[in-house]
Design a protein around this motif. Structure first.
Motif, short mmCIF file in Angstrom:
data_model
loop_
_atom_site.label_atom_id
_atom_site.label_comp_id
_atom_site.label_asym_id
_atom_site.label_seq_id
_atom_site.Cartn_x
_atom_site.Cartn_y
_atom_site.Cartn_z
N GLY A 170 0.24 -0.40 6.38
CA GLY A 170 1.86 -1.65 6.51
C GLY A 170 1.23 -3.09 7.42
N ILE A 171 2.05 -3.87 7.58
CA ILE A 171 2.29 -5.06 8.37
C ILE A 171 3.91 -5.21 8.97
N HIS A 180 1.55 -12.54 1.32
CA HIS A 180 1.18 -11.82 -0.14
C HIS A 180 0.36 -10.87 -0.59
N LYS A 183 1.07 -4.50 -3.72
CA LYS A 183 2.79 -3.96 -4.00
C LYS A 183 2.55 -2.53 -2.81
N LEU A 186 2.97 -1.64 2.87
CA LEU A 186 4.13 -1.81 3.28
C LEU A 186 4.67 -3.31 4.51
N VAL A 187 5.84 -3.84 4.67
CA VAL A 187 5.77 -4.91 5.14
C VAL A 187 7.00 -5.72 6.48
N ARG A 188 6.73 -5.26 7.01
CA ARG A 188 8.89 -5.55 8.20
C ARG A 188 7.84 -7.34 8.06
#
Lengths: 202, 202
Positions: A170-171, A180, A183, A186-188
């Motif tokens: 995740g980032i 981009h 899927k 994870l990203v916030r």
């Protein structure tokens, strides 16, 4: 990890942080309601998701509540912490290097990356700093799960792609760029303008 | 401002930022789906909320979409920007002083506050910096609506109380403290550990 509604998760994370701020051994839903502004019903419903043993008249045990929330959120405090890194050590990145944010948390800042080798030689940090060139080696070898991305906008997507190839989960994206990503990553997005827009639109 | 589901708002904010990144005059929901990973159905449903005129075969006009999103989110680009300040100019606060984040946004950073008067005299910034003592005067006189709170944890609640008394509408809270605020005050908790917990629990 229990399957929880998104809003419940967000409230539980806040409740847990509030409990850490409290010194009492027990806390009632009434007190939690006063502290958060959420209704007692909402709080009781959120806590019901945790399948804890019933609270007494004096309220929930803060220790039990904290560990129930941790386990519901997939955080196992007995296991090793989740390793994180910062990529981009310009002003914002180096401000976040102050790992006091991470004390007593289930996350641990273990590495920083920057393309400027002089900068990483000069900077002080309680954990090692590397050239961004080494990202593909260090992320897997140091078991880094999450990255705080604080590079310049024009490099954000490229570095994110490299983090993904290196196996990141995740980032936390501080840049202005909407990334981009596959899927499963994870990203916030937490750059101040997006946060202000969300808040303003509430 | 249209009454929108929270998730729709969050997606629209991301879509708008994506549109700004695109150079094309038109964009299809298919393209937006490829860029975001959200289904075309979700995107079409979100855009339906905006009551725009129907998109052509070549997709939505990016300019129309942007202004429809702005208006749905209560942002009127013809009026003055929403004024913001930073309170606490230690490492994190001074990193956020870099107002390039705010370019082309409906928000404007107009003031910084710190208790350390030497620090504010030494610091460079494209807008004025004041002693925290002046907060109660400057927030109303400069029509400041939102504050980025980057003070130390032990002062967070007290400064938040003063911001509220001074008439602030919302606080972006970078501290580790969960603030106790009146219900009408907007708040976003964005310290890295809370963000990581939310992401990890997804």
């Amino acid at each position: 990890m229990i399957n929880l509604p998104q809003r419940t998760k967000e409230r539980l994370i806040i409740l847990e942080r509030l409990i850490i701020q409290q010194e009492e051994k027990n806390i009632t839903s009434k007190k939690l309601s006063a502290l958060t502004g959420w209704s007692e019903d909402t709080i009781r419903r959120d806590i019901l998701h945790l399948h804890m043993k019933a609270g007494s008249k004096s309220g929930y045990s803060t220790a039990d509540l904290k560990s129930a929330i941790d386990s519901a959120l997939g955080i196992d405090s007995s296991r090793q912490k989740h390793n994180c890194c910062i990529v981009g050590l310009d002003k914002l990145g180096s401000a976040l290097l102050d790992d006091s944010f991470f004390e007593d948390s289930p996350f641990s800042l273990v590495a920083g990356f920057d393309t400027n080798v002089n900068r990483i030689e000069m900077m002080k940090s309680s954990f090692p700093l590397f050239a961004t060139l080494d990202l593909e080696i260090k992320v897997p070898s140091m078991k880094i799960e999450y990255a705080l991305l604080t590079v310049s906008d024009d490099r954000a997507q490229q570095i994110a792609d490299r983090l993904v190839s290196a196996g990141i989960k995740g980032i936390v994206n501080y840049t202005n760029v909407i990334l981009h990503l596959p899927k499963n990553i994870l990203v916030r997005n937490v750059n101040p303008v997006l946060i202000l827009k969300e808040m303003h639109a509430e």
